[in-house]
Write an enzyme that holds these catalytic residues in place. Structure first.
Site, short mmCIF file in Angstrom:
data_model
loop_
_atom_site.label_atom_id
_atom_site.label_comp_id
_atom_site.label_asym_id
_atom_site.label_seq_id
_atom_site.Cartn_x
_atom_site.Cartn_y
_atom_site.Cartn_z
N ILE A 59 0.83 -1.21 0.00
CA ILE A 59 0.00 0.00 0.00
C ILE A 59 0.87 1.26 0.00
CG2 ILE A 59 -2.12 -0.94 1.01
CD1 ILE A 59 -1.15 0.34 3.73
N ALA A 82 -2.69 -4.08 6.97
CA ALA A 82 -2.01 -3.64 8.20
C ALA A 82 -1.19 -4.79 8.75
CB ALA A 82 -3.03 -3.20 9.25
N GLU A 83 -0.23 -4.45 9.59
CA GLU A 83 0.33 -5.43 10.50
C GLU A 83 -0.63 -5.46 11.67
OE1 GLU A 83 2.87 -7.46 10.29
OE2 GLU A 83 3.52 -6.75 8.32
N SER A 84 -1.04 -6.66 12.12
CA SER A 84 -2.21 -6.71 13.00
C SER A 84 -1.99 -7.43 14.34
CB SER A 84 -3.37 -7.40 12.26
OG SER A 84 -3.08 -8.77 12.08
N THR A 133 -9.48 -0.42 14.66
CA THR A 133 -9.68 -1.33 15.79
C THR A 133 -10.15 -0.58 17.04
OG1 THR A 133 -8.41 -2.68 17.35
CG2 THR A 133 -7.17 -1.07 16.12
N ASP A 134 -10.80 -1.30 17.94
CA ASP A 134 -11.18 -0.70 19.23
C ASP A 134 -9.95 -0.46 20.12
OD1 ASP A 134 -10.61 -3.37 19.89
OD2 ASP A 134 -12.50 -3.74 20.92
N GLU A 135 -8.81 -1.09 19.76
CA GLU A 135 -7.64 -1.00 20.64
C GLU A 135 -7.08 0.42 20.71
OE1 GLU A 135 -4.93 -4.30 20.39
OE2 GLU A 135 -6.48 -5.62 19.61
N TYR A 159 1.19 -1.67 18.17
CA TYR A 159 0.13 -1.93 17.18
C TYR A 159 -0.96 -0.87 17.26
CZ TYR A 159 -4.27 -3.84 15.40
OH TYR A 159 -5.48 -3.99 14.76
N LYS A 163 -2.12 2.09 14.59
CA LYS A 163 -3.48 2.18 14.02
C LYS A 163 -4.08 3.55 14.36
CE LYS A 163 -5.67 -0.47 12.12
NZ LYS A 163 -5.78 -0.78 10.65
N ASN A 258 -10.65 -14.17 28.54
CA ASN A 258 -9.89 -15.12 27.71
C ASN A 258 -10.04 -16.56 28.20
OD1 ASN A 258 -8.98 -13.01 26.16
ND2 ASN A 258 -7.07 -12.77 27.32
P1 NAD Z 1 -4.17 -9.91 8.94
O1 NAD Z 1 -2.85 -9.70 9.58
O2 NAD Z 1 -4.79 -11.25 8.95
O3 NAD Z 1 -4.11 -9.46 7.41
C1 NAD Z 1 -3.45 -8.29 6.99
C2 NAD Z 1 -3.28 -8.38 5.48
O4 NAD Z 1 -2.64 -7.17 5.05
C3 NAD Z 1 -2.38 -9.54 5.03
O5 NAD Z 1 -2.98 -10.18 3.92
C4 NAD Z 1 -1.08 -8.87 4.63
O6 NAD Z 1 -0.38 -9.56 3.60
C5 NAD Z 1 -1.57 -7.52 4.16
N1 NAD Z 1 -0.53 -6.47 4.27
C6 NAD Z 1 0.29 -6.23 5.34
N2 NAD Z 1 1.10 -5.21 5.05
C7 NAD Z 1 0.78 -4.76 3.80
C8 NAD Z 1 1.25 -3.73 2.98
N3 NAD Z 1 2.24 -2.92 3.36
N4 NAD Z 1 0.67 -3.56 1.77
C9 NAD Z 1 -0.32 -4.38 1.34
N5 NAD Z 1 -0.80 -5.40 2.08
C10 NAD Z 1 -0.26 -5.58 3.30
O7 NAD Z 1 -5.12 -8.82 9.61
P2 NAD Z 1 -6.69 -8.88 9.89
O8 NAD Z 1 -6.92 -9.50 11.20
O9 NAD Z 1 -7.38 -9.42 8.69
O10 NAD Z 1 -7.00 -7.33 10.04
C11 NAD Z 1 -7.39 -6.54 8.91
C12 NAD Z 1 -7.62 -5.11 9.36
O11 NAD Z 1 -8.64 -5.08 10.36
C13 NAD Z 1 -6.39 -4.46 10.00
O12 NAD Z 1 -6.34 -3.13 9.58
C14 NAD Z 1 -6.66 -4.55 11.50
O13 NAD Z 1 -6.03 -3.50 12.20
C15 NAD Z 1 -8.17 -4.42 11.51
N6 NAD Z 1 -8.85 -5.08 12.66
C16 NAD Z 1 -8.58 -6.38 12.97
C17 NAD Z 1 -9.26 -6.99 14.02
C18 NAD Z 1 -9.04 -8.45 14.37
O14 NAD Z 1 -9.59 -8.91 15.39
N7 NAD Z 1 -8.30 -9.21 13.59
C19 NAD Z 1 -10.21 -6.25 14.75
C20 NAD Z 1 -10.44 -4.91 14.41
C21 NAD Z 1 -9.76 -4.34 13.35
P1 TYD Z 2 -5.07 -11.78 20.33
O1 TYD Z 2 -5.83 -12.85 19.62
O2 TYD Z 2 -3.59 -11.68 20.10
O3 TYD Z 2 -5.80 -10.39 20.03
P2 TYD Z 2 -5.59 -8.91 20.72
O4 TYD Z 2 -4.31 -8.89 21.46
O5 TYD Z 2 -5.57 -8.03 19.52
O6 TYD Z 2 -6.79 -8.70 21.60
O7 TYD Z 2 -5.29 -11.98 21.88
C1 TYD Z 2 -6.59 -12.00 22.44
C2 TYD Z 2 -6.43 -12.09 23.94
O8 TYD Z 2 -5.85 -13.36 24.26
C3 TYD Z 2 -5.48 -11.04 24.50
O9 TYD Z 2 -5.96 -10.63 25.77
C4 TYD Z 2 -4.16 -11.78 24.66
C5 TYD Z 2 -4.62 -13.20 24.96
N1 TYD Z 2 -3.71 -14.29 24.51
C6 TYD Z 2 -3.34 -15.31 25.40
O10 TYD Z 2 -3.76 -15.33 26.57
N2 TYD Z 2 -2.52 -16.30 24.93
C7 TYD Z 2 -2.02 -16.31 23.66
O11 TYD Z 2 -1.25 -17.24 23.32
C8 TYD Z 2 -2.42 -15.27 22.76
C9 TYD Z 2 -1.92 -15.24 21.33
C10 TYD Z 2 -3.27 -14.29 23.22
#
Ligand code: NAD
Ligand code: TYD
Length: 355
Positions: A59, A82-84, A133-135, A159, A163, A258
């Site tokens: 991106i 994103a890195e997530s 994200t809510d974070e 992270y 964001k 958790n």
């Molecule tokens: P993910 O890590 O599974 O996927 C991220 C994707 O982005 C991957 O396919 C990766 O290859 C791509 N990517 C990373 N860097 C890139 C770059 N520089 N250019 C183009 N592509 C790139 O993440 P996810 O869990 O699917 O999250 C997607 C979005 O939703 C993120 O912005 C994250 O902050 C947001 N989000 C995630 C959650 C969650 O619970 N997973 C909750 C709320 C918001």
């Molecule tokens: P995670 O799935 O990494 O999402 P986030 O940190 O974005 O909320 O973690 C969810 C919750 O689970 C968080 O409170 C951290 C906890 N956790 C564990 O207790 N053990 C684990 O091995 C991992 C990956 C997460």
């Protein structure tokens, strides 16, 4: 009409792409760098579908993104890329700064340049939807009300800070340049194609492999879980009906500690695929050293989205988690394909020192 999705080979992005093309015929350009988290296998069912164009790109590649926007006459961008993973951001924040901040900035610049040149009606209809994200709101105390869109930003991890920075840039591009943006802040997702570094898929996989289920600290940290398909339907709703410049919180009213989540997983696995020795998978629960700066509680008030745009989640936690466990049991081939050397070295880095 065509939309451009970034990060569409990741967990939420690939669910969104699959749902989008199942729900309507509008073509979609899918831009993904294919980091460790991006997996083209998630999109295998779209092979040969002329409505889906996959482009491997960053991106942050201004020239590439500008060209794609022009060449495909894009009418909306949905930015998932994103890195997530919080734990990875603790071990190495650099990639988070590069993609989530610098990458989002360059993408916004490409979009701004393209949007500026559009004819007036296309300019008015254009949307940039930023998925966040809510974070970014930080951590809640037990008795605090859930986050609304008015909560102060108080990000605590590299992270969430990265964001938050991207959310601020999106806001600034609306206020300064008039770019028609929408921002969504969602709670924790779970469901198909979730990379097994995150709590739910990691514990399903470790349970089946007879490995420990690592609980950070006391396991009483609370997250507000939303089934990924409900997140996708919320994004479609905001894209179609959201008011330009507004923020929408997305959540499922499913606050869970958790430890309770992991006990639920064990109970469902005990029923669907019992351990050979007949004991519960809960036997594998292991308490390990906590995550540094671990946020205690997240909870989302999604009332605005419900009241103003009429969105509701379709799944409860019970129905969604059952579907999720079922999906992982049926897709062990998908899981095995992502358990690469890189994944193994991540497990070593994250869990070796936790005791
Ligand atoms: P993910 O890590 O599974 O996927 C991220 C994707 O982005 C991957 O396919 C990766 O290859 C791509 N990517 C990373 N860097 C890139 C770059 N520089 N250019 C183009 N592509 C790139 O993440 P996810 O869990 O699917 O999250 C997607 C979005 O939703 C993120 O912005 C994250 O902050 C947001 N989000 C995630 C959650 C969650 O619970 N997973 C909750 C709320 C918001
Ligand atoms: P995670 O799935 O990494 O999402 P986030 O940190 O974005 O909320 O973690 C969810 C919750 O689970 C968080 O409170 C951290 C906890 N956790 C564990 O207790 N053990 C684990 O091995 C991992 C990956 C997460």
């Amino acid at each position: 009409m065509t939309i451009l999705v970034t990060g569409g080979a990741g967990f939420i992005g690939s669910n969104f792409v699959l749902d989008w093309l199942a729900a309507n015929d509008e073509a979609l350009v899918n831009v993904d760098k294919l980091t460790y988290a991006g997996n083209p296998e998630n999109l295998a069912s779209l092979q040969g579908d002329p409505r889906h164009l996959f482009v491997q790109a960053d991106i942050g590649d201004f020239a590439r993104l500008s060209a794609l926007l022009h060449d495909h006459a894009i009418r909306a961008v949905v930015n998932f890329a994103a890195e997530s993973h919080v734990d990875r951001s603790i071990h190495g924040p650099e990639d988070f700064i590069q993609t989530n901040i610098v990458g989002s900035f360059r993408l916004l610049e490409a979009v701004r340049g393209y949007w500026h040149e559009l004819p007036q009606d296309a300019k008015l209809a254009f949307r940039f939807l930023h998925v966040s994200t809510d974070e970014v709101y930080g951590s809640l105390e037990k008795t605090d009300p859930p986050f609304t869109e008015r909560n102060q930003y108080q990000p605590n991890s590299p992270y969430s800070a990265s964001k938050a920075a991207s959310d601020h840039l999106v806001r600034a591009y609306h206020h300064t340049y008039g770019l028609p943006v929408l921002t969504t802040n969602c709670s924790n997702n779970y469901g198909p194609y979730h990379f097994p570094e995150k709590l739910i898929p990691l514990c399903i996989q470790n349970a089946l492999a007879g490995k420990p289920l690592p609980i950070y600290g006391d396991g009483r940290q609370i997250r507000d879980w939303l089934y990924v398909k409900d997140h996708c339907s919320a994004i479609r709703t905001v894209l179609a009906k959201g008011k330009v410049g507004e923020i929408y919180n997305i959540g499922g009213w499913n606050e869970k500690a958790n430890l309770d989540v992991v006990h639920t997983l064990c109970r469902i696995l005990d029923e669907l695929q019992p351990r050979p020795d007949g004991l519960s998978y809960a036997k594998q629960i292991t308490f390990v050293t906590d995550r540094p700066g671990h946020d205690r509680r997240y909870a989302i008030d999604a009332g605005k989205l419900q009241r103003e745009l009429g969105w509701q989640p379709a799944e409860t936690f019970e129905t969604g988690i059952r579907k999720t466990v079922g999906w992982y049991l049926e897709h062990q081939d998908w899981v095995q394909n992502v358990l690469s050397g890189d994944y193994q070295s991540w497990l070593e880095k994250n869990y070796a020192g936790r005791g």
